[in-house]
Enzyme design. Structure first.
Site: not given
Length: 233
Positions: A33-34, A37
């Site tokens: 997820h990160e 980003h």
């Protein structure tokens, strides 16, 4: 060794494996997820995450302890937010929205892939062996946690990703004021989580999303729930 001692050892091993499977799934979905980003921001011209070592598959670069504990216990949580400087984007609000959406999108992709993997394991009858059963449990945990993380982060509450998308429609002055003060606004999020105010809508959305994924992949919901209940009971 007595029968009771043997039984206690077996349950201790099962509990340890359950915690390990849940922890590995949580670390993987938070990390991806990160990472996404950071990759989205870098693609749009912002090198901040790269300079700070956040474009990495090393979970230690991303994990927030409280968010990890929530993900392990409640099925939703968060990691340390990737630093983003919107001044690097040609269109700052659009760039922030795209960067924000990259995280939940990665979780939904992982959830669907996990469902396909679990369905393939069922067809291969891997449940007949202990390693196969734990492999299926890992795929089920990945499906559950990624759906939970993706949906939770789409709630339009700072600093969650959904707020970056919704607030991109606000006037610039209001939008950037919120960005500067979101660390204080996030206290509202902690209060909502602490008092369970988000549990109802989150669980309803989770079940709807799970039903859609099961229909898409052909996975039997009963198989998934059996594995999840075994992991989290």
């Amino acid at each position: 060794m007595s029968f009771l001692d043997s039984l206690g050892t077996m349950f201790d091993l099962e509990l340890a494996l359950s915690l390990l499977v849940r922890a590995l799934a949580a670390l993987l979905c938070l990390t991806v997820h990160e990472l996404c980003h950071g990759l989205a921001a870098r693609y749009l011209g912002d090198p901040t995450a790269e300079y700070m070592g956040r474009i990495s598959l090393n979970p230690l670069h991303h994990i927030d302890l409280f968010g990890l504990i929530l993900l392990l216990t409640a099925g939703f949580g968060w990691a340390k937010p990737v630093p983003v400087d919107p001044r690097y984007f040609k269109n700052p609000k659009r760039g922030m929205a795209v960067t924000a959406l990259a995280g939940p999108t990665s979780n939904f992709v992982l959830a669907i892939l996990s469902a396909f993997l679990l369905q393939a394991m069922v067809r291969a009858e891997l449940w007949r062996s202990m390693p196969g059963t734990w492999g299926m449990a890992f795929a089920a945990a990945m499906l559950w946690l990624n759906l939970g993380l993706g949906i939770f982060n789409l709630f339009p509450i700072p600093p969650l990703d959904g707020s970056k998308v919704l607030f991109s429609f606000l006037p610039d002055r209001v939008y950037f004021w919120i960005l500067r003060h979101e660390r204080y606004i996030m206290l509202v999020l902690f209060a909502l989580v602490f008092f369970g105010a988000l549990d109802g809508p989150l669980n309803a959305l989770l079940r709807l999303a799970l039903d859609g994924v099961c229909r898409l992949t052909g996975l039997a919901p009963d198989v998934f729930w059996t594995l999840i209940i075994g992991l989290y009971a």
